[in-house]
Design a protein around this motif. Structure first.
Motif, mmCIF file in Angstrom:
data_model
loop_
_atom_site.group_PDB
_atom_site.id
_atom_site.type_symbol
_atom_site.label_atom_id
_atom_site.label_comp_id
_atom_site.label_asym_id
_atom_site.label_seq_id
_atom_site.Cartn_x
_atom_site.Cartn_y
_atom_site.Cartn_z
ATOM 1 N N GLY A 140 0.809 -1.213 0.000
ATOM 2 C CA GLY A 140 0.000 0.000 0.000
ATOM 3 C C GLY A 140 0.839 1.259 0.000
ATOM 4 O O GLY A 140 0.632 2.160 -0.824
ATOM 5 N N PHE A 141 1.820 1.337 0.896
ATOM 6 C CA PHE A 141 2.663 2.528 0.960
ATOM 7 C C PHE A 141 3.548 2.648 -0.274
ATOM 8 O O PHE A 141 3.824 3.766 -0.741
ATOM 9 N N HIS A 142 3.993 1.510 -0.809
ATOM 10 C CA HIS A 142 4.859 1.562 -1.986
ATOM 11 C C HIS A 142 4.117 2.134 -3.189
ATOM 12 O O HIS A 142 4.614 3.053 -3.861
ATOM 13 N N PHE A 143 2.934 1.615 -3.455
ATOM 14 C CA PHE A 143 2.189 2.065 -4.635
ATOM 15 C C PHE A 143 1.576 3.445 -4.421
ATOM 16 O O PHE A 143 1.434 4.211 -5.369
ATOM 17 N N TYR A 144 1.239 3.769 -3.168
ATOM 18 C CA TYR A 144 0.751 5.113 -2.893
ATOM 19 C C TYR A 144 1.858 6.137 -3.156
ATOM 20 O O TYR A 144 1.625 7.192 -3.750
ATOM 21 N N GLY A 145 3.080 5.812 -2.721
ATOM 22 C CA GLY A 145 4.207 6.691 -3.004
ATOM 23 C C GLY A 145 4.488 6.801 -4.488
ATOM 24 O O GLY A 145 4.858 7.872 -4.980
ATOM 25 N N ALA A 146 4.311 5.687 -5.207
ATOM 26 C CA ALA A 146 4.529 5.709 -6.657
ATOM 27 C C ALA A 146 3.519 6.613 -7.339
ATOM 28 O O ALA A 146 3.845 7.329 -8.304
ATOM 29 N N ILE A 147 2.284 6.628 -6.850
ATOM 30 C CA ILE A 147 1.245 7.460 -7.452
ATOM 31 C C ILE A 147 1.460 8.933 -7.120
ATOM 32 O O ILE A 147 1.351 9.811 -7.985
ATOM 33 N N ILE A 148 1.785 9.217 -5.849
ATOM 34 C CA ILE A 148 1.921 10.603 -5.412
ATOM 35 C C ILE A 148 3.248 11.230 -5.847
ATOM 36 O O ILE A 148 3.291 12.353 -6.359
ATOM 37 N N ASN A 149 4.352 10.493 -5.635
ATOM 38 C CA ASN A 149 5.689 11.052 -5.881
ATOM 39 C C ASN A 149 6.318 10.594 -7.192
ATOM 40 O O ASN A 149 7.390 11.076 -7.563
ATOM 41 N N GLY A 150 5.697 9.640 -7.857
ATOM 42 C CA GLY A 150 6.259 9.132 -9.105
ATOM 43 C C GLY A 150 7.185 7.952 -8.910
ATOM 44 O O GLY A 150 7.662 7.376 -9.882
ATOM 45 N N TYR A 151 7.445 7.576 -7.651
ATOM 46 C CA TYR A 151 8.282 6.403 -7.382
ATOM 47 C C TYR A 151 7.897 5.825 -6.018
ATOM 48 O O TYR A 151 7.472 6.557 -5.119
ATOM 49 N N GLY A 152 8.051 4.535 -5.897
ATOM 50 C CA GLY A 152 7.763 3.873 -4.631
ATOM 51 C C GLY A 152 9.043 3.627 -3.861
ATOM 52 O O GLY A 152 9.990 3.041 -4.400
#
Length: 440
Positions: free
Chosen positions: A45-57
């Motif tokens: 969850g945190f990995h893909f959320y970071g990928a969506i928000i910041n462009g990388y997980g």
């Protein structure tokens, strides 16, 4: 026709599913599987959320997971002791303050006092400091246990008072000043590039762990045969051993995939007259020393709980203190020893925490008591007493630290982190209540 149809339907409904057969054959704890599932969801969850928000997980990277293991160490060490405290229907709210006061004691000892008598950089400084910190923690814990067991003061009140007293004592010991840097060898106990065992050492540890897993499975099967207990099917034994060894090997690959920073490599090469090639040099961190300390504590505490009279007495007291006393168990003396052990583990956690920070501060261990209690409860330790596992508490500590680390990575405010931690703790107790009602 109707009778045959009903018989066929009944036989189909009575036959266990594949999942039920798997759980029965492997005897895996459903709570343990649930925690692994929750951990996987948190990481993904945190990995893909970071990928969506910041462009990388950033969650599922070797660097972050390695740091996560180090951050979990001090909480995990204390959580193993908190299991025994909660199993006996007590609580210890002072462990964070114990980390602070023992950390400050060790800081003053190795920076202000020992160098004057032994000389700066003496190889015995870190040993004396670490042993002193553990002993101070054990003595404070024993004092708490004495007040609880022999003076009849509730554990909640004693340890709540201890939280305030020892946090204040840590501040007064050096007027709130930060003590740094600590002894260079002592600092290795906190991890860092030099506080690791490297790729080769990690593979040796992994191989020994797999051998130990296989030995425990074989010895456990022999013990069951000797006492006439039901045996797991061979495929169940192989599955459990395979899963456990796969986790170990995966952990070794992970820690070896995290290289030293380029700046550290340059310093290391210059100090050892090594020429760094143009394409760079890859040096693996491997397992950090704090993680190995946590593993060692987990193994020793598991043996203590499952293989000794002390451990059996702990669960007997948690199940029914009155019956335990009638059976000849010295409940008061056991309570004192349990709190002394908890204090010693808090002192060891202070060794890891202060070494990792390379300093002793008054804020060391602040709010750790909440994370330690939450780790034990999430790991399956019942606040009603009598139920708990060491490996569950360590895994619970990893879950709690993963939540905190994930929220930091995606930029959650500190206040939001506290709200989440508090909510998770309440939810874990709620699930424990449901589990115990279902077990009845």
């Amino acid at each position: 026709m109707t009778d045959s149809t009903e018989t066929l339907t009944t036989s189909k409904s009575d036959s266990p599913s594949l999942i039920a057969k798997f759980l029965k054959g492997t005897e895996l704890d459903t709570r343990l599987l649930g925690m692994f599932g929750a951990l996987a969801l948190i990481w993904l969850g945190f990995h893909f959320y970071g990928a969506i928000i910041n462009g990388y997980g950033a969650m599922l990277t070797p660097r972050n997971l390695w740091n996560l293991s180090v951050q979990t160490s001090s909480i995990g060490i204390m959580a193993t002791g908190m299991v025994l405290v909660i199993v006996t229907r007590n609580i210890d709210l002072s462990v964070g303050a114990l980390v602070g006061v023992t950390g400050m004691t060790m800081g003053l000892l190795q920076v202000e006092f020992l160098p004057q008598y032994l000389g700066l950089g003496n190889p015995f400084i870190w040993i004396i400091t670490a042993v002193t910190g553990i002993l101070v923690g054990a003595m404070i814990g024993a004092f708490h246990g004495w007040l609880i067991a022999y003076r009849g003061i509730p554990a909640f009140i004693v340890t709540l008072g201890g939280l305030l007293v020892w946090r204040g004592a840590a501040f007064l010991s050096n007027n709130g000043k930060t003590i740094s840097p600590v002894d260079s060898t002592f600092q290795l106990l906190g991890g860092g590039p030099y506080g690791t065992i490297g790729a080769t050492g990690s593979w040796i540890v992994g191989a020994l762990a797999c051998v130990a897993i296989i030995w425990m499975l074989i010895s456990g099967r022999r013990s069951r045969m000797a006492h006439g207990f039901p045996l797991r099917p061979i495929w169940g034994e192989v599955t459990v051993g395979g899963l456990a060894c796969s986790l170990v090997v995966g952990a070794v690959f992970l820690v070896n995939a995290y290289p030293w920073p380029k700046g550290i490599i340059k310093q290391y090469a210059a100090a050892n007259n090594i020429t760094v090639p143009e394409e760079g040099m890859f040096i693996s961190h491997g397992f950090a020393i704090p993680v190995l300390i946590l593993f060692t504590v987990g193994i020793l505490m598991t043996i203590l709980v499952n293989r000794t009279r002390f451990g059996r007495n702990v669960f007997a007291i948690g199940g029914n203190p009155e019956a335990a006393a009638l059976a000849g168990i010295n409940v008061k003396w056991m309570t004192l020893k349990i709190f002394a052990l908890m204090g010693a583990l808090a002192g060891l956690a202070a060794v890891v925490a202060s070494a990792r920070l390379n300093s002793a501060t008054n804020a060391l261990g602040l709010l750790d008591e909440l994370y330690v209690i939450a780790a034990a409860v999430i790991g399956g330790t019942s606040l009603a007493g009598g139920v708990g596992t060491i490996y569950g508490a360590i895994l619970g500590a990893l879950v709690m630290q993963s939540l905190q680390s994930g929220m930091v990575l995606i930029g959650f405010d500190t206040s939001v982190q506290q709200i989440v931690v508090g909510s998770v703790l309440v939810f874990a107790v709620y699930l424990d209540n449901l589990y115990r009602k279902k077990a009845k």
